[in-house]
Design a protein around this motif. Structure first.
Motif, PDB file in Angstrom:
ATOM      1  N   ASP A 192       0.802  -1.150   0.033  1.00 31.47           N
ATOM      2  CA  ASP A 192      -0.118   0.075   0.020  1.00 31.47           C
ATOM      3  C   ASP A 192       0.792   1.350  -0.078  1.00 31.47           C
ATOM      4  O   ASP A 192       2.205   1.030  -0.059  1.00 31.47           O
ATOM      5  N   GLN A 193       0.249   2.353  -0.076  1.00 37.64           N
ATOM      6  CA  GLN A 193       0.914   3.665  -0.198  1.00 37.64           C
ATOM      7  C   GLN A 193       1.907   3.861   1.006  1.00 37.64           C
ATOM      8  O   GLN A 193       3.343   4.143   0.561  1.00 37.64           O
ATOM      9  N   PRO A 194       1.669   3.575   2.159  1.00 38.73           N
ATOM     10  CA  PRO A 194       2.527   4.010   3.421  1.00 38.73           C
ATOM     11  C   PRO A 194       3.765   2.917   3.218  1.00 38.73           C
ATOM     12  O   PRO A 194       4.994   3.489   3.315  1.00 38.73           O
ATOM     13  N   ARG A 195       3.511   1.565   3.099  1.00 39.90           N
ATOM     14  CA  ARG A 195       4.541   0.875   2.902  1.00 39.90           C
ATOM     15  C   ARG A 195       5.537   1.174   1.720  1.00 39.90           C
ATOM     16  O   ARG A 195       6.776   0.808   1.669  1.00 39.90           O
ATOM     17  N   LEU A 196       5.144   1.378   0.478  1.00 38.75           N
ATOM     18  CA  LEU A 196       5.805   2.109  -0.529  1.00 38.75           C
ATOM     19  C   LEU A 196       6.638   3.101  -0.502  1.00 38.75           C
ATOM     20  O   LEU A 196       7.711   2.942  -0.839  1.00 38.75           O
ATOM     21  N   ARG A 197       5.895   3.843   0.304  1.00 37.04           N
ATOM     22  CA  ARG A 197       6.887   5.205   0.420  1.00 37.04           C
ATOM     23  C   ARG A 197       8.011   5.080   1.340  1.00 37.04           C
ATOM     24  O   ARG A 197       9.174   5.570   1.096  1.00 37.04           O
ATOM     25  N   ALA A 198       7.856   4.037   2.142  1.00 38.80           N
ATOM     26  CA  ALA A 198       9.107   3.588   3.210  1.00 38.80           C
ATOM     27  C   ALA A 198      10.008   2.714   2.462  1.00 38.80           C
ATOM     28  O   ALA A 198      11.261   3.034   2.473  1.00 38.80           O
ATOM     29  N   LEU A 199       9.616   1.750   1.546  1.00 41.99           N
ATOM     30  CA  LEU A 199      10.378   0.636   0.926  1.00 41.99           C
ATOM     31  C   LEU A 199      11.154   1.411  -0.174  1.00 41.99           C
ATOM     32  O   LEU A 199      12.323   1.233  -0.499  1.00 41.99           O
ATOM     33  N   LEU A 200      10.417   2.145  -1.215  1.00 45.08           N
ATOM     34  CA  LEU A 200      11.243   2.320  -2.405  1.00 45.08           C
ATOM     35  C   LEU A 200      12.519   3.299  -2.354  1.00 45.08           C
ATOM     36  O   LEU A 200      13.411   2.861  -2.660  1.00 45.08           O
ATOM     37  N   PRO A 201      12.690   4.168  -1.429  1.00 44.20           N
ATOM     38  CA  PRO A 201      13.991   5.061  -1.132  1.00 44.20           C
ATOM     39  C   PRO A 201      15.026   3.847  -0.636  1.00 44.20           C
ATOM     40  O   PRO A 201      16.271   3.993  -0.732  1.00 44.20           O
ATOM     41  N   ALA A 202      14.636   2.964   0.125  1.00 45.32           N
ATOM     42  CA  ALA A 202      15.381   1.688   0.535  1.00 45.32           C
ATOM     43  C   ALA A 202      15.977   0.900  -0.434  1.00 45.32           C
ATOM     44  O   ALA A 202      17.317   0.239  -0.308  1.00 45.32           O
ATOM     45  N   LEU A 203      15.398   0.751  -1.559  1.00 47.43           N
ATOM     46  CA  LEU A 203      15.818  -0.289  -2.720  1.00 47.43           C
ATOM     47  C   LEU A 203      16.503   0.644  -3.701  1.00 47.43           C
ATOM     48  O   LEU A 203      17.461  -0.339  -4.419  1.00 47.43           O
ATOM     49  N   LEU A 204      16.288   1.993  -4.021  1.00 51.72           N
ATOM     50  CA  LEU A 204      16.845   2.571  -5.232  1.00 51.72           C
ATOM     51  C   LEU A 204      16.841   3.958  -5.092  1.00 51.72           C
ATOM     52  O   LEU A 204      15.924   4.547  -4.296  1.00 51.72           O
ATOM     53  N   PRO A 205      17.644   4.714  -5.746  1.00 51.77           N
ATOM     54  CA  PRO A 205      17.761   6.225  -5.723  1.00 51.77           C
ATOM     55  C   PRO A 205      16.401   6.639  -6.718  1.00 51.77           C
ATOM     56  O   PRO A 205      16.489   6.818  -7.679  1.00 51.77           O
ATOM     57  N   VAL A 206      15.293   6.921  -5.620  1.00 53.46           N
ATOM     58  CA  VAL A 206      14.021   7.144  -6.247  1.00 53.46           C
ATOM     59  C   VAL A 206      14.344   8.470  -7.402  1.00 53.46           C
ATOM     60  O   VAL A 206      13.795   8.513  -8.492  1.00 53.46           O
ATOM     61  N   GLU A 207      14.985   9.241  -7.077  1.00 49.27           N
ATOM     62  CA  GLU A 207      15.158  10.623  -7.757  1.00 49.27           C
ATOM     63  C   GLU A 207      15.928  10.645  -9.155  1.00 49.27           C
ATOM     64  O   GLU A 207      15.745  11.322  -9.996  1.00 49.27           O
ATOM     65  N   ALA A 208      16.568   9.344  -9.133  1.00 48.50           N
ATOM     66  CA  ALA A 208      17.376   8.995 -10.182  1.00 48.50           C
ATOM     67  C   ALA A 208      16.869   7.996 -11.263  1.00 48.50           C
ATOM     68  O   ALA A 208      17.297   7.943 -12.381  1.00 48.50           O
ATOM     69  N   VAL A 209      15.522   7.665 -10.965  1.00 48.42           N
ATOM     70  CA  VAL A 209      14.617   6.800 -11.844  1.00 48.42           C
ATOM     71  C   VAL A 209      14.323   7.731 -12.979  1.00 48.42           C
ATOM     72  O   VAL A 209      13.424   8.551 -12.668  1.00 48.42           O
ATOM     73  N   ASP A 210      14.520   7.204 -14.262  1.00 52.70           N
ATOM     74  CA  ASP A 210      13.886   8.089 -15.440  1.00 52.70           C
ATOM     75  C   ASP A 210      12.626   7.842 -15.853  1.00 52.70           C
ATOM     76  O   ASP A 210      11.901   8.648 -16.467  1.00 52.70           O
ATOM     77  N   GLY A 211      11.974   6.460 -15.481  1.00 52.74           N
ATOM     78  CA  GLY A 211      10.757   6.366 -15.687  1.00 52.74           C
ATOM     79  C   GLY A 211      10.103   5.378 -14.678  1.00 52.74           C
ATOM     80  O   GLY A 211      10.901   4.263 -14.582  1.00 52.74           O
ATOM     81  N   TRP A 212       8.908   5.439 -14.167  1.00 54.58           N
ATOM     82  CA  TRP A 212       8.042   4.592 -13.443  1.00 54.58           C
ATOM     83  C   TRP A 212       6.941   4.133 -14.072  1.00 54.58           C
ATOM     84  O   TRP A 212       6.287   4.682 -14.522  1.00 54.58           O
ATOM     85  N   PHE A 213       6.852   2.500 -13.845  1.00 57.78           N
ATOM     86  CA  PHE A 213       5.879   2.070 -14.421  1.00 57.78           C
ATOM     87  C   PHE A 213       4.964   1.305 -13.591  1.00 57.78           C
ATOM     88  O   PHE A 213       5.503   0.344 -12.916  1.00 57.78           O
ATOM     89  N   LEU A 214       3.541   1.738 -13.410  1.00 61.41           N
ATOM     90  CA  LEU A 214       2.705   1.132 -12.424  1.00 61.41           C
ATOM     91  C   LEU A 214       1.822   0.205 -13.151  1.00 61.41           C
ATOM     92  O   LEU A 214       1.024   0.786 -13.973  1.00 61.41           O
ATOM     93  N   CYS A 215       1.418  -0.815 -12.695  1.00 62.58           N
ATOM     94  CA  CYS A 215       0.507  -1.911 -13.494  1.00 62.58           C
ATOM     95  C   CYS A 215      -0.083  -2.796 -12.708  1.00 62.58           C
ATOM     96  O   CYS A 215       0.643  -3.553 -11.806  1.00 62.58           O
ATOM     97  N   GLY A 216      -1.301  -2.999 -12.502  1.00 62.70           N
ATOM     98  CA  GLY A 216      -2.108  -4.026 -11.663  1.00 62.70           C
ATOM     99  C   GLY A 216      -3.612  -3.340 -11.277  1.00 62.70           C
ATOM    100  O   GLY A 216      -4.061  -2.773 -11.948  1.00 62.70           O
ATOM    101  N   PRO A 217      -4.026  -3.720 -10.028  1.00 61.56           N
ATOM    102  CA  PRO A 217      -5.070  -3.497  -9.731  1.00 61.56           C
ATOM    103  C   PRO A 217      -5.002  -1.914  -9.313  1.00 61.56           C
ATOM    104  O   PRO A 217      -4.147  -1.383  -9.084  1.00 61.56           O
ATOM    105  N   LEU A 218      -6.320  -1.278  -9.423  1.00 60.37           N
ATOM    106  CA  LEU A 218      -6.612   0.107  -9.318  1.00 60.37           C
ATOM    107  C   LEU A 218      -5.799   0.577  -7.982  1.00 60.37           C
ATOM    108  O   LEU A 218      -5.312   1.612  -7.905  1.00 60.37           O
ATOM    109  N   GLY A 219      -6.246  -0.263  -6.867  1.00 61.83           N
ATOM    110  CA  GLY A 219      -5.712   0.223  -5.467  1.00 61.83           C
ATOM    111  C   GLY A 219      -4.178   0.133  -5.536  1.00 61.83           C
ATOM    112  O   GLY A 219      -3.714   1.177  -4.906  1.00 61.83           O
ATOM    113  N   LEU A 220      -3.660  -0.817  -5.986  1.00 62.33           N
ATOM    114  CA  LEU A 220      -1.927  -0.916  -6.046  1.00 62.33           C
ATOM    115  C   LEU A 220      -1.608   0.284  -6.758  1.00 62.33           C
ATOM    116  O   LEU A 220      -0.500   0.839  -6.310  1.00 62.33           O
TER     117      LEU A 220
END
Length: 351
Positions: A192-220
């Protein structure tokens, strides 16, 4: 445009999902060359009625000079007529009407860092995007964060594992299971949104990603977008495709009553016509009364097949899960969700 294609392979992926490959004859090779991330619409006639469903192409885009591969992933949907047919009846040698590839949830290979957050069958277009990118662009990196219910329900396990083995320095895989604990990796639970907001910066440099691709159910997809926006990612770097909308929670705008005697003028394949809009019908339904070749698939505001340009007049869309904000700002609408708010409306399906 639809073409009858013969099924060349039906591969069982999980208990409730298959991958279907179609043979493309030489004269249709150019028509079925896809950009990574695009989808095709499949058509079937049942009890005198037409069923259309849209499925993303999971195969990588064919290199220059190679034959195109049209392979789609299909997951069983409760009560779904086409998915039930695909899993229980569709066989090698069968003919299926297949529309030429469409869609704007795409990535033309280029150097840079890219990432995806997917849920369930949302892996399908992203698999094509990642495989094509990594094979054709040595200067590209890709991070895949995928969420599935259980390991047994995870589609394309072998294909994703192959990417990890083939590009160990350029492909990063993070798997989360919502209903099953893993021996290693992240704890189970929804992304969910709170978990992703904490997880993503720990996985990779969010600001350096040139393109994000989000796909799946509407909630995700919504949760991931909110997390990224909260982390300072600009909207132009976020690309979305919704695969499933929960009818019980999806907001639907109630269209204002159409002015009495509203008319629609539409251009399709270079030919124009003008028709009266009947009470309660969408603009797509108006066109379909006279033009059976009008493009559509889901009729639910999800696939974007009926995207058209609003030349003049005013409309209101009931829902929109397919068009990016820059597309609506430029004047594009979904005909299946649009109702007239002015006495005259003009659409152009060719732009």
């Amino acid at each position: 445009m639809f073409h009858p294609l013969r099924v060349s392979e039906v591969e069982r992926l999980t208990d409730d999902a298959v991958a279907v490959t179609f043979a493309v004859p030489p004269e249709l090779h150019e028509a079925f060359r896809h950009t990574p991330g695009q989808h095709v619409t499949l058509r079937r006639t049942v009890r005198g009625g037409e069923i259309r469903r849209t499925y993303s192409i999971c195969a990588p885009a064919a290199p220059h000079g190679a034959d195109p591969v049209v392979r789609v992933g299909i997951r069983l949907v409760d009560g779904g007529e086409f998915s039930t047919y695909a899993l229980k009846e569709l066989a090698v040698g069968d003919l299926v009407d297949v529309m030429e590839p469409l869609g704007r949830f795409t990535l033309a290979p280029r150097a840079g860092r890219f990432a995806a957050v997917v849920g369930g069958s949302g892996i399908t277009p992203v698999l094509s995007i990642a495989a094509t990118l990594l094979a054709s662009e040595p200067g590209a990196r890709f991070c895949l964060i995928r969420s599935d219910r259980t390991a047994a329900s995870t589609m394309f396990l072998d294909e994703v594992a192959d990417l990890k083995d083939r590009y160990p320095d350029r492909f990063q895989l993070v798997t989360v299971l919502s209903r099953e604990e893993q021996q290693a990796g992240l704890p189970s639970g929804r992304l969910d949104q709170p978990r992703l907001r904490a997880l993503l910066p720990a996985l990779l440099p969010v600001e350096a990603v040139d393109g994000w691709f989000l796909c799946g159910p509407l909630g995700l997809v919504r949760g991931a977008e909110q997390a990224l926006r909260g982390l300072g990612v600009e909207r132009a770097r976020i690309h979305q495709e919704v695969f499933h909308v929960d009818e019980g929670t999806a907001p639907v705008a109630v269209p204002a009553a159409a002015p009495a005697g509203s008319t629609l003028t539409a251009t399709l394949d270079g030919r124009s016509g003008t028709w009266a809009v009947q009470e309660g019908e969408s603009l797509l339904e108006t066109v379909l009364r006279a033009r059976a070749d009008a493009p559509y698939a889901c009729k639910g505001g999800v696939c974007g097949t009926c995207r058209s340009f609003l030349v003049s007049g005013e409309v209101r869309m009931e829902r929109n899960y397919a068009l990016e904000p820059e597309e609506t700002d430029a004047g594009y609408v979904l005909a299946c969700q649009s109702h007239p708010l002015s006495p005259e409306v003009e659409l152009d399906f060719d732009r």
